[in-house]
Design a protein around this motif. Structure first.
Motif, PDB file in Angstrom:
ATOM      1  N   ARG A 212       0.812  -1.292   0.002  1.00 49.92           N
ATOM      2  CA  ARG A 212       0.002  -0.028   0.118  1.00 49.92           C
ATOM      3  C   ARG A 212       0.963   1.116  -0.093  1.00 49.92           C
ATOM      4  O   ARG A 212       0.563   2.229  -0.584  1.00 49.92           O
ATOM      5  N   GLU A 213       1.809   1.237   0.834  1.00 49.81           N
ATOM      6  CA  GLU A 213       2.698   2.503   0.798  1.00 49.81           C
ATOM      7  C   GLU A 213       3.556   2.614  -0.433  1.00 49.81           C
ATOM      8  O   GLU A 213       3.469   3.806  -0.687  1.00 49.81           O
ATOM      9  N   ILE A 214       3.823   1.697  -0.959  1.00 50.62           N
ATOM     10  CA  ILE A 214       4.638   1.822  -2.295  1.00 50.62           C
ATOM     11  C   ILE A 214       3.673   2.268  -3.443  1.00 50.62           C
ATOM     12  O   ILE A 214       3.881   2.891  -4.300  1.00 50.62           O
ATOM     13  N   PHE A 215       2.439   1.560  -3.501  1.00 51.23           N
ATOM     14  CA  PHE A 215       1.536   1.971  -4.843  1.00 51.23           C
ATOM     15  C   PHE A 215       0.768   3.243  -4.364  1.00 51.23           C
ATOM     16  O   PHE A 215       0.849   4.292  -5.260  1.00 51.23           O
ATOM     17  N   LEU A 216       0.788   3.874  -3.170  1.00 53.02           N
ATOM     18  CA  LEU A 216       0.548   5.250  -2.921  1.00 53.02           C
ATOM     19  C   LEU A 216       1.493   6.261  -3.202  1.00 53.02           C
ATOM     20  O   LEU A 216       1.187   7.391  -3.767  1.00 53.02           O
ATOM     21  N   GLU A 217       3.002   5.681  -3.182  1.00 51.31           N
ATOM     22  CA  GLU A 217       3.963   6.767  -3.361  1.00 51.31           C
ATOM     23  C   GLU A 217       4.135   6.703  -5.014  1.00 51.31           C
ATOM     24  O   GLU A 217       4.453   7.742  -5.464  1.00 51.31           O
ATOM     25  N   GLN A 218       4.176   5.456  -5.510  1.00 50.09           N
ATOM     26  CA  GLN A 218       4.504   5.423  -7.226  1.00 50.09           C
ATOM     27  C   GLN A 218       3.323   5.130  -7.824  1.00 50.09           C
ATOM     28  O   GLN A 218       3.675   5.184  -9.161  1.00 50.09           O
ATOM     29  N   GLY A 219       2.311   4.965  -7.539  1.00 48.04           N
ATOM     30  CA  GLY A 219       1.281   4.850  -8.505  1.00 48.04           C
ATOM     31  C   GLY A 219       0.743   3.214  -8.709  1.00 48.04           C
ATOM     32  O   GLY A 219       1.888   2.300  -8.322  1.00 48.04           O
ATOM     33  N   VAL A 220       0.153   2.972  -9.621  1.00 50.41           N
ATOM     34  CA  VAL A 220      -0.223   1.734  -9.781  1.00 50.41           C
ATOM     35  C   VAL A 220       0.858   1.007 -10.676  1.00 50.41           C
ATOM     36  O   VAL A 220       0.939  -0.167 -10.941  1.00 50.41           O
ATOM     37  N   GLY A 221       1.668   1.650 -11.365  1.00 53.94           N
ATOM     38  CA  GLY A 221       2.948   1.184 -12.103  1.00 53.94           C
ATOM     39  C   GLY A 221       4.034   0.663 -11.282  1.00 53.94           C
ATOM     40  O   GLY A 221       5.055   0.184 -11.727  1.00 53.94           O
ATOM     41  N   ALA A 222       4.040   0.767  -9.939  1.00 54.28           N
ATOM     42  CA  ALA A 222       5.050   0.239  -8.887  1.00 54.28           C
ATOM     43  C   ALA A 222       5.190  -1.266  -9.276  1.00 54.28           C
ATOM     44  O   ALA A 222       4.404  -1.910  -9.687  1.00 54.28           O
ATOM     45  N   SER A 223       6.494  -1.432  -9.222  1.00 53.10           N
ATOM     46  CA  SER A 223       7.323  -2.771  -9.294  1.00 53.10           C
ATOM     47  C   SER A 223       6.764  -3.737  -8.410  1.00 53.10           C
ATOM     48  O   SER A 223       7.177  -3.369  -7.133  1.00 53.10           O
TER      49      SER A 223
END
Length: 202
Positions: A17-28
């Motif tokens: 959740r933290e990474i998706f919110l920071e990087q968007g849905v394109g997060a790896s």
């Protein structure tokens, strides 16, 4: 030899959740796996696709307890109170969910459809079923239950989105002394207004 610490799904979802919110849905998913401390393959053993992981991490897959009430509960003569209680829980659910969804929407599109029915469509369908059962039992007068359900869902989502916009953008409404009523009051007033058109014939 000591066993490595067990990584729970909750741990994975919190970091995702933290990474998706920071990087968007394109997060790896590889980045997510490295942050969690497991392999990317381990993530996909638990969450079959990236879309499933994304939906779970953002809380879109949550099944709040009032869903089972809408799906299975037989309304009683106290349906006005029952409907009020369900709508209060529904408002709290969307107040928690919607800001996360809006943040992600602002950062880009999901690359493939999410493996779910969108919550507003799901909830509208279940609410129509609940209202239909209440009508059939004589606890509500005959009415267009689809329109009633849409008015409830629409009011809840409109309220949540407007509250979020005012808070995030620090907008001052042009109307003097404008304040949102407390959630309990908003739902009570909504049901009272609708009740004039759906109350059973005496």
């Amino acid at each position: 030899m000591a066993r490595p610490p067990k990584i729970s799904n909750e741990n994975i979802l919190a970091i995702a959740r933290e990474i998706f919110l920071e990087q968007g849905v394109g997060a790896s998913t590889l980045d997510i796996a490295e942050q969690v401390g497991i392999s990317e393959a381990s993530i996909f053993k638990r969450f079959k696709t990236k879309q499933t992981l994304f939906a779970a991490a953002m809380g879109i897959l949550e099944q709040p307890p009032w869903l089972s009430v809408l799906a299975d509960y037989e309304p009683t003569a106290n349906v006005k109170s029952e409907l009020t209680d369900i709508c209060e829980q529904m408002l709290a659910f969307y107040q928690d969910l919607m800001p996360r969804v809006l943040m992600v929407m602002a950062q880009g599109k999901v690359s493939a459809p999410l493996p779910i029915v969108p919550p507003p469509i799901r909830d509208r369908k279940l609410l129509v079923g609940f209202l239909d059962r209440a009508v059939q039992a004589g606890h509500l007068r005959t009415c267009d239950t689809q329109t009633v359900a849409q008015m409830i869902i629409g009011t809840i989502i409109n309220t949540v989105v407007t509250q979020h916009m005012i808070h995030k953008l620090s907008i001052q409404p042009s109307m003097p002394n404008f304040v949102f009523p407390p959630s309990e009051t908003l739902i009570k007033n909504l049901i009272e207004t609708l009740w004039m058109g759906i109350a059973p014939d005496s």
